[in-house]
Design a protein around this motif. Structure first.
Motif, PDB file in Angstrom:
ATOM      1  N   PRO A 142     -18.276  74.746 -97.208  1.00  0.00           N
ATOM      2  CA  PRO A 142     -17.976  75.012 -95.805  1.00  0.00           C
ATOM      3  C   PRO A 142     -18.367  73.845 -94.885  1.00  0.00           C
ATOM      4  N   ASP A 191     -16.231  75.524 -90.264  1.00  0.00           N
ATOM      5  CA  ASP A 191     -16.111  76.758 -91.054  1.00  0.00           C
ATOM      6  C   ASP A 191     -17.291  77.682 -90.778  1.00  0.00           C
ATOM      7  N   ALA A 233     -17.314  81.536 -88.966  1.00  0.00           N
ATOM      8  CA  ALA A 233     -17.511  82.616 -89.937  1.00  0.00           C
ATOM      9  C   ALA A 233     -18.002  83.860 -89.198  1.00  0.00           C
ATOM     10  N   TYR A 245     -16.960  84.064 -98.567  1.00  0.00           N
ATOM     11  CA  TYR A 245     -16.106  82.970 -98.094  1.00  0.00           C
ATOM     12  C   TYR A 245     -15.773  82.095 -99.291  1.00  0.00           C
TER      13      TYR A 245
END
Length: 162
Positions: free
Chosen positions: A88, A92, A96, A103
């Motif tokens: 990530p 990201d 989230a 994820y």
């Protein structure tokens, strides 16, 4: 740990490869409270970007309402990275918004390899978790280990009429 069906992983990877060089994104829905990813929902990356993904707001509203109507929740939220590892980014992490979701990231930077990793992202903290890919066509209890030819050291499997 994320346990996910092989056919869903294959569909996610195919989606990521199809949308490359743009990032692909989507959701895998499952029954509320089950933590079982059951229904793959590929979505459109409205950003049409190689470095960023964004769900189309109208599509996201429709998908989330559909999940609600079906007593489902987003068990997996996935997207691809086209030129970097499956980890990530700061963006990201900041976007989230489903603390109960896995994820899943797929890197499509190498055309012949699959790099798939899963993370929990809660309050900005990223924790990697193992991914267990399940193949329901194969009974996990059907295969057993056997030791052949323990003694003597040499085993003659030749079938002779002697």
């Amino acid at each position: 740990m994320l346990s996910i069906d092989r056919s869903i992983v294959d569909a996610i990877v195919a989606h990521a490869r199809r949308d490359h060089p743009d990032e692909a994104c989507g959701v895998v829905a499952g029954p509320i409270g089950s933590d079982i990813p059951a229904r793959h929902i590929p979505m459109e990356n409205s950003a049409r970007s190689m470095t960023f993904y964004e769900f189309d707001s109208m599509e996201q509203l429709r998908v989330w309402r559909e999940m609600d109507d079906r007593d489902e929740e987003p068990v997996v939220i996935y997207h691809s990275h086209t030129a970097t590892e499956a980890y990530p980014s700061r963006t990201d992490v900041s976007f989230a918004g489903e603390p109960g979701a896995h994820y899943l990231l797929v890197s499509t930077r190498e055309p012949d390899t699959e790099e798939i990793r899963s993370f929990r992202i809660v309050d900005g903290v990223v924790t990697e978790e193992p991914v267990r890919i399940v193949d329901p066509a194969v009974d996990p209890h059907a295969v057993q280990s056997y030791m052949f030819g323990q003694s003597p050291a040499t085993v003659d499997y030749e079938c002779s009429g002697r």
